[in-house]
Design a protein around this motif. Structure first.
Motif, PDB file in Angstrom:
ATOM      1  N   TRP A   1     -33.639  -9.368  -7.956  1.00 51.56           N
ATOM      2  CA  TRP A   1     -32.241  -9.555  -8.366  1.00 51.56           C
ATOM      3  C   TRP A   1     -32.189  -9.662  -9.890  1.00 51.56           C
ATOM      4  O   TRP A   1     -32.897 -10.466 -10.482  1.00 51.56           O
TER       5      TRP A   1
ATOM      6  N   ASP B   1     -26.247  -7.711 -13.163  1.00 50.42           N
ATOM      7  CA  ASP B   1     -25.553  -6.490 -12.769  1.00 50.42           C
ATOM      8  C   ASP B   1     -25.124  -5.724 -14.022  1.00 50.42           C
ATOM      9  O   ASP B   1     -24.375  -6.255 -14.847  1.00 50.42           O
TER      10      ASP B   1
ATOM     11  N   GLN C   1     -23.016  -3.542 -14.266  1.00 60.09           N
ATOM     12  CA  GLN C   1     -21.589  -3.235 -14.207  1.00 60.09           C
ATOM     13  C   GLN C   1     -20.699  -4.468 -14.327  1.00 60.09           C
ATOM     14  O   GLN C   1     -19.510  -4.347 -14.571  1.00 60.09           O
TER      15      GLN C   1
ATOM     16  N   ASN D   1     -22.165 -11.083 -12.117  1.00 62.68           N
ATOM     17  CA  ASN D   1     -22.861 -10.894 -10.852  1.00 62.68           C
ATOM     18  C   ASN D   1     -24.325 -10.582 -11.058  1.00 62.68           C
ATOM     19  O   ASN D   1     -24.755 -10.197 -12.153  1.00 62.68           O
TER      20      ASN D   1
ATOM     21  N   ARG E   1     -27.313  -8.026  -9.186  1.00 58.58           N
ATOM     22  CA  ARG E   1     -27.409  -6.844  -8.327  1.00 58.58           C
ATOM     23  C   ARG E   1     -28.878  -6.633  -7.981  1.00 58.58           C
ATOM     24  O   ARG E   1     -29.771  -6.847  -8.791  1.00 58.58           O
TER      25      ARG E   1
ATOM     26  N   TRP F   1     -30.625   0.983  -8.213  1.00 57.89           N
ATOM     27  CA  TRP F   1     -29.745  -0.156  -7.939  1.00 57.89           C
ATOM     28  C   TRP F   1     -29.169  -0.007  -6.547  1.00 57.89           C
ATOM     29  O   TRP F   1     -28.695   1.058  -6.160  1.00 57.89           O
TER      30      TRP F   1
ATOM     31  N   THR G   1     -24.742  -7.199  -4.135  1.00 58.99           N
ATOM     32  CA  THR G   1     -24.478  -8.032  -5.300  1.00 58.99           C
ATOM     33  C   THR G   1     -24.301  -9.484  -4.863  1.00 58.99           C
ATOM     34  O   THR G   1     -24.057  -9.766  -3.694  1.00 58.99           O
TER      35      THR G   1
END
Length: 275
Positions: free
Chosen positions: A7, A10, A12, A16, A18, A25, A29
């Protein structure tokens, strides 16, 4: 060199985490949550830890995009459990108990944390594959067998004496054997080539599943793809025992602690969720 699965922040959404499966990826999430440090050291009665007390974060170390990714909490923190927590944590797996595998659980993962597929989704994938293989096999078989084979077989089934049901006429027996062999070859070629080149059959691609080695992510080697295909497809050529074995093999993930079928165990693979 591919980054280890786990993990990470993220790319994006910086709020978070991801999951990186070692190749790409995933769609899994999880929000970043900090342990309840505001309650650490508070008195006033005994506290029973619950789900909300579990820490949820993975940081510290190198991310899949390269460079050091330092968690926002960083360093060492004093948690309500006492002791010191390091900068790298384990992220929670979303969802509760779900036999269809839509919401993978923390305990239902590969050793590096990728969620395993549920039995129901695997069954759905096999149904899709079965329909596709029936169509492909039919087109391959048509020019190889006598056009009257189906009619002869139907006539024999409806008129044969039950006492001599195993006495298949010679011409019909050779035709049925040819159909069985062609079906086996087509099934093996489909299973092995798809797993080696794509990592999934068409049914698994449609249902968001993928096959990988249990201990390491990435593309299956030829040996593992061949073993898995042979153990799954091979028994179909054996009357009686073969059908019983295939049924037991298909049901095995229901009670197996690693969610492996017998062909998974032989090839040391797992079916995982890719989205």
């Amino acid at each position: 060199m591919s980054q280890q699965p786990g993990w990470y922040d993220d790319p994006q959404d910086d709020q978070n985490l991801r999951y990186w499966d070692g190749v790409q990826w995933s769609h899994h999430t999880s929000p970043k949550r900090m342990p309840g440090l505001d309650q650490a050291g508070q008195g006033g009665g005994h506290h029973e830890p619950g789900p909300a007390d579990q820490p949820a974060q993975v940081w510290g170390g190198q991310g899949p995009s390269g460079g050091q990714e330092q968690g926002r909490w960083g360093g060492q923190e004093q948690g309500r459990w006492g002791g010191q927590q390091q900068g790298q944590w384990s992220a929670p797996m979303p969802g509760a108990d779900d036999p269809w595998g839509q919401q993978p659980q923390r305990r239902d993962t590969t050793p590096d944390g990728q969620p395993l597929a549920g039995w129901g989704m695997r069954l759905l994938a096999r149904i899709v594959d079965g329909i596709l293989l029936s169509l492909v096999t039919g087109f391959v078989i048509l020019p190889l067998v006598d056009p009257t084979l189906l009619e002869d077989y139907t006539t024999w089934i409806t008129t044969a004496d039950p006492a001599s049901a195993l006495d298949v006429p010679e011409g019909l027996a050779s035709g049925l054997m040819r159909v069985s062999l062609v079906s086996l070859v087509v099934g093996l070629a489909y299973e092995i080539l798809m797993l080696r080149l794509v990592g999934a059959t068409v049914g698994k691609l449609v249902t968001g599943l993928r096959v990988r080695m249990r201990e390491t992510p990435g593309q299956l080697p030829w040996g593992a793809a061949a073993i898995r295909g042979l153990v799954w497809q091979g028994p179909s050529a054996i009357n009686g025992f073969g059908q019983i074995f295939m049924l037991l093999n298909g049901l095995w993930p229901l009670w197996d602690g690693k969610r492996q079928a017998l062909h998974d165990k032989a090839a040391r693979t797992n079916v995982v969720r890719n989205r």
